[in-house]
Design a protein around this motif. Structure first.
Motif, mmCIF file in Angstrom:
data_model
loop_
_atom_site.group_PDB
_atom_site.id
_atom_site.type_symbol
_atom_site.label_atom_id
_atom_site.label_comp_id
_atom_site.label_asym_id
_atom_site.label_seq_id
_atom_site.Cartn_x
_atom_site.Cartn_y
_atom_site.Cartn_z
ATOM 1 N N UNK A 118 5.575 -17.586 -59.257
ATOM 2 C CA UNK A 118 4.905 -17.605 -57.957
ATOM 3 C C UNK A 118 5.912 -17.471 -56.823
ATOM 4 N N UNK A 119 7.019 -18.209 -56.907
ATOM 5 C CA UNK A 119 8.017 -18.170 -55.835
ATOM 6 C C UNK A 119 8.636 -16.792 -55.700
ATOM 7 N N UNK A 120 9.009 -16.175 -56.829
ATOM 8 C CA UNK A 120 9.591 -14.836 -56.773
ATOM 9 C C UNK A 120 8.576 -13.800 -56.324
ATOM 10 N N UNK A 121 7.338 -13.928 -56.796
ATOM 11 C CA UNK A 121 6.297 -12.975 -56.400
ATOM 12 C C UNK A 121 6.036 -13.051 -54.900
ATOM 13 N N UNK A 122 5.993 -14.246 -54.391
ATOM 14 C CA UNK A 122 5.751 -14.429 -52.956
ATOM 15 C C UNK A 122 6.843 -13.769 -52.128
ATOM 16 N N UNK A 123 8.097 -14.015 -52.494
ATOM 17 C CA UNK A 123 9.192 -13.401 -51.749
ATOM 18 C C UNK A 123 9.185 -11.888 -51.903
ATOM 19 N N UNK A 124 8.980 -11.413 -53.126
ATOM 20 C CA UNK A 124 9.006 -9.976 -53.364
ATOM 21 C C UNK A 124 7.930 -9.234 -52.593
ATOM 22 N N UNK B 123 0.475 -8.648 -43.137
ATOM 23 C CA UNK B 123 0.346 -8.983 -44.561
ATOM 24 C C UNK B 123 1.546 -9.803 -45.022
ATOM 25 N N UNK B 124 2.731 -9.389 -44.570
ATOM 26 C CA UNK B 124 3.940 -10.115 -44.942
ATOM 27 C C UNK B 124 3.878 -11.559 -44.456
ATOM 28 N N UNK B 125 3.434 -11.754 -43.237
ATOM 29 C CA UNK B 125 3.389 -13.106 -42.680
ATOM 30 C C UNK B 125 2.304 -13.949 -43.324
#
Length: 1007
Positions: A878-884, A910-912
């Protein structure tokens, strides 16, 4: 003809043509006695005709050529289908070797790529060609393997083709929709004959191989419109989801049971499903239904954007993991006459194969090693757009590996994983008190990727043999990088590799490139120590000499320290010291011979670019020195091998010569003690008084030929501020990734850095004592692993090779990253972690009593660790997916700023939504709003950024720039003043403040 009519016509004509052509194929097969006979593991009761593929391919090609007009795509598709039909039909009759089949498939994949029908991922031609070749071979063989039960491969191809048809309609690609519909119709026309009971005809390799090729090509074309490369690959995987699951299940199951993956057997997904569904028709329809759902999910996801794609892939991967865990059970016999499953029985014993001697994890280990080895060509994977998706892939690999092949590690490996994982968790937790939440999350994700990589290598490397393959692949790939560097130096492009006379390329960071070569040096030294193969021993020392010369060209003081400390450690810890000492002596001699030409590069390249003739001369000297070292050491090893008795008698003499040399050196040092003391005192003074390096990292020194003896630089400033930050917040630290806050406020130089150039000081300053404890656990685990491997190396040549390679490389990385930020280069650190896994891997299985005790405890202790691992993997994903995803949308917005500000604004929003703490996204939003002439909205966006990170001077500087643009000079001055308080040594900020103040004064005076 309208597109809809062409599509329906193609579907109908293909069904009719194949349906009527199949009986003809049956008669021809009877006349030629072309049968599949029930032998071995095959389950049909009587000889059954082949040539079903001929009917399917005939109908597909006839209708395709009649209805399609895009010959650019039609020709490569039809050529590939015809060639594989021929190869598959010959294989049905005579047997074609697996290597021959793969060679043909790779040639056809290359033809597709040259015809612009292959993958186009935007990562370079070499990557596109490699991925196209891998994709075609994988899909063709997946369908070939899936053709193990009546109707299975044909039903699957029909469903996949139907999904691609829908995708073609959605994308308004008439050619794709018509050709996919034709393939679907051809498969449907064949099914009534193949799904009869019993089957009247089989598809054969002459059908499954060309059908797989057509599916591979159509899927590549269909998903090529995805917004990002990873989305294309993910959607392609979904379109062949069930065949991919079958291949993964077979590979994992046979690996767990110690069978060759090339062995035939009845352990496929279809066979397992039939134990539950009873009939082949039910199996074909059920698995086809599953693939239909996955294909529909892919079509919806590819039209819904990155979030939908990621969700679809995660759903699929979770389903794959669950399916493998549930289905990987022992199989009942299903041979002729076995209508229902009976008692469990063992599978057919494996056939002998040369490939069986290779480590079973090699297909995954080699790509991983090569991927790490080529990282200098990609800036050491420093860009998060590379390491975040790679980290997600590693998390998926670890998840699948734990399900398929439980990770069995002992205490050192557990300690190392807990240490690295603890750093990741604590870094993410530090976002609760860090000034920059986003930077804390990014640093936490870095440690997640490091932990996943270490776990992945521990999963793959479980024997000395597999570890040797890993070490060899890493060293070989590094030598390829070195060869590329020398080739460019010999040519006209050598100057581009250097900055201020120091080797910088291809990685783009001098110390990082040097660290990469030093890590590869130790496996070469380990190879040079081999006694039984003089040729390999000589090649090892020659390779080590080549890499050492490149290290000299870097003029890196940190590398000099790391090489010295790692050399002393390997000599002290690993057995075989006498021979290793002579290896190092010969290595030093070869470098000494090339040294004048190597030093010319630094001396003449500081003021301007390196002259071409100087670069070429250095490369030539490097190659000659390496050749000389290889010949001398190879001949010496050969002589020692042929006269072992004489060598035994000369061992005391060789040891005495080394001791005498060491004593002479010590005497010279004592004699020059005063001079050495003065030099050390001078350089220490230069170190603590911040002798600043000129831009480009050349250092003013009394000796213009080298910088290795200079203490000048800015490290003291970095370390002083890091230690001060730790003393202020000793327990928690300032937060992961937040060292830049105290640094810019307190720096004594104008150097723009954001890390303290030391992994220990970064842990202390950013994560406090807790982070330092986690790092200490990791280092302690490496020390335990080193000591244990050194003990085994006393009686094992292979263990000694691994001990030298892994101990030297890991020690070099630890020392170098203690004085630099090498740990923030994922590619270089990944190589070090691969070597660390060699130190930490489990070598001795537990004894029988221990295994019995463990089995008795398993029911009570299995659930809690599994739950912890599952939660950890979920958090990591989840953490990596969110950042990516957030970074993907932000970069898309940045690219669209100039030409499409509305798209930029939409993407940055969308990014925010994914990451509202990402300050850089607010900068992009402000820029987009400014292009719409909405300065107040832009100011609000920047104020939102300042609210989240009030100590970020960049935000206040941008607010100052915006104030000047809006004519609000008073607000601009206040913003600049705030920025200067946060970064008082930035000359650009002071200049901007002066300009704003001068403008205000002119306005007040009426000027």
């Amino acid at each position: 003809m309208p597109p809809e009519a062409r599509l329906l016509t193609g579907l109908a004509l293909a069904v009719a043509t194949v349906y009527w052509a199949t009986p003809v194929a049956i008669r021809v097969a009877h006349r030629l006695s072309f049968y599949d006979r029930p032998v071995g593991y095959k389950g049909h009761a009587a000889p059954t005709p082949y040539l079903g593929g001929a009917a399917v391919i005939l109908g597909f090609l006839a209708v395709t050529l009649a209805l399609t007009g895009d010959w650019r795509r039609t020709v490569p598709l039809t050529v590939g289908v015809v060639v594989l039909w021929f190869v598959g039909t010959v294989d049905d009759r005579r047997n074609v070797t697996p290597l021959g089949r793969v060679a043909v498939e790779l040639a056809l994949a290359t033809f597709l790529w040259h015809s612009d029908v292959g993958w186009n991922l935007g990562l370079g031609s070499a990557v596109d060609l490699f991925v196209t070749g891998f994709w075609v071979v994988a899909v063709v063989n997946a369908f070939n393997l899936f053709d193990n039960m009546d109707g299975a491969a044909t039903t699957m191809a029909a469903v996949v083709a139907g999904g691609v048809t829908l995708l073609g309609i959605a994308q308004r690609d008439t050619w794709l929709a018509v050709v996919a519909a034709t393939l679907c119709g051809a498969c449907l026309g064949f099914l009534p004959h193949n799904l009869s009971s019993p089957a009247r005809i089989f598809l054969g390799d002459g059908g499954s191989m060309p059908i797989g090729f057509a599916v591979a090509a159509l899927a590549m074309i269909g998903v090529s419109d995805a917004n990002a490369a990873w989305q294309s690959l993910a959607m392609g995987l979904l379109f062949v989801g069930v065949p991919a699951l079958d291949t993964a299940l077979v590979v994992i199951s046979r690996t767990r049971r110690g069978l060759s993956i090339l062995t035939g057997g009845r352990d496929h997904l279809t066979h397992r499903a039939r134990q539950r569904l009873r009939t082949a028709r039910a199996v074909a329809l059920s698995l086809g239904g599953v693939q239909a759902v996955i294909s529909a999910l892919a079509v919806v996801a590819i039209r819904g954007g990155s979030t939908a794609v990621l969700g679809a892939v995660l759903v699929y991967l979770v389903g794959v993991g669950v399916a493998i865990a549930v289905l990987d059970t022992r199989l009942a016999p299903m041979g002729p006459g076995a209508a229902t499953p009976g008692p469990a029985a063992p599978l057919e014993p494996p056939r002998p194969s040369r490939l069986a001697a290779l480590p079973r994890s090699l297909p995954l280990t080699l790509p991983l090693a090569v991927g790490l080895g080529v990282s200098p060509f990609f800036s050491g994977f420093y860009d998060s757009q590379i390491w975040v998706p790679a980290g997600l892939g590693l998390v998926v690999l670890v998840t699948a590996g734990i399900i398929a092949r439980p990770l069995r590690v002992d205490r050192p490996a557990v300690l190392a994983l807990v240490g690295l994982g603890g750093l990741a968790v604590w870094a993410l937790t530090s976002s609760l008190w860090a000034d920059s939440i986003e930077q804390a999350i990014v640093e936490g994700n870095r440690w997640i990727v490091a932990t996943a990589l270490l776990a992945a290598v521990l999963l793959l490397v479980r024997s000395d043999r597999s570890a040797t393959w890993l070490v060899g692949a890493l060293a070989t790939t590094a030598l390829v990088v070195a060869g590329d560097t020398l080739a460019r130096m010999l040519g006209s492009d050598g100057a581009s590799l250097f900055i201020a006379g120091r080797l910088d390329g291809p990685l783009g960071y001098i110390n990082g490139q040097a660290s990469f070569y030093l890590l590869a040096l130790w496996p070469c030294i380990a190879l040079a120590e081999q006694r039984r193969r003089p040729v390999l021993s000589g090649l090892g020392l020659g390779a080590a000499s080549l890499l050492a010369s490149l290290l000299v060209l870097s003029q890196s003081r940190g590398i000099a320290i790391a090489a010295l400390v790692s050399g002393i450690l390997v000599l002290a810890v690993v057995p075989g010291r006498l021979r290793r000492a002579w290896v190092l002596v010969v290595l030093a001699g070869s470098i000494f011979l090339a040294l004048p030409w190597l030093l010319d590069v630094y001396e003449l390249g500081q003021a301007s670019s390196v002259p071409t003739d100087v670069s070429s001369a250095a490369a030539t000297a490097t190659l000659l020195a390496a050749l000389g070292a290889a010949v001398v050491w190879g001949v010496a090893t050969l002589g020692a091998k042929r006269s072992r008795g004489a060598v035994s008698r000369l061992r005391p003499v060789a040891a005495g010569v080394l001791i005498a040399g060491a004593l002479v050196g010590l005497g010279v040092a004592v004699a020059a003690g005063d001079r050495i003391s003065r030099t050390i005192d001078q350089q220490y003074t230069a170190f603590v008084r911040l002798g600043i390096e000129p831009k480009g990292s050349g250092i003013a020194s009394a000796d213009p030929t080298t910088r290795l003896a200079s203490g000048a630089g800015t490290r003291y400033d970095y370390w002083r501020i890091a230690w001060g930050a730790f003393r202020e917040r000793p327990v928690l630290g300032v937060g992961a990734g937040n060292y830049d806050r105290p640094y810019f406020e307190r720096r004594g130089t104008t150097e723009d850095v954001r890390q303290p150039h030391s992994v220990e000081l970064q842990a202390l300053s950013e994560l406090g004592l807790v982070g330092a404890l986690m790092l200490a656990m990791f280092v302690a685990a490496l020390a335990i692993g080193t000591a244990r491997l050194a003990r085994v190396a006393r009686s094992s040549a292979s263990a000694r090779f691994l001990a030298v390679a892994a101990t030297g490389s890991v020690a070099a990385w630890l020392v170098h990253t203690s004085v630099d930020w090498i740990h923030l280069l994922p590619g270089v650190t990944g190589v070090a972690l691969a070597f660390a896994a060699v130190l930490l891997m489990r070598r001795q299985p537990p004894d029988t009593a221990e295994m019995a005790t463990a089995g008795a405890r398993r029911l009570h202790t299995r659930f809690a660790p599994a739950l912890i691992v599952a939660v950890a993997l979920a958090v990591a994903g989840v953490s990596l997916s969110r950042q990516g995803l957030s970074e993907h949308f932000r970069l898309s917005a940045q690219k669209a700023l100039a030409a499409r500000p509305a798209d930029a604004l939409r993407n940055v929003d969308r990014s925010l939504r994914l990451d509202p703490e990402a300050v850089s996204s607010y900068y992009v939003k402000a820029a987009a709003l400014a292009r719409f002439n909405q300065p107040e909205a832009a100011r609000h966006a920047l104020l939102s950024a300042a609210e989240r990170e009030p100590h970020d001077f960049v935000t206040w500087a941008l607010l100052g720039d915006l104030g000047v643009r809006m004519g609000d000079l008073a607000a601009a001055r206040r913003a600049y003043d705030r920025a200067i308080k946060l970064n008082p040594r930035d000359p650009a900020l002071r200049a901007a403040l002066r300009d704003a103040a001068a403008t205000i004064r002119r306005g007040n005076s009426g000027g």
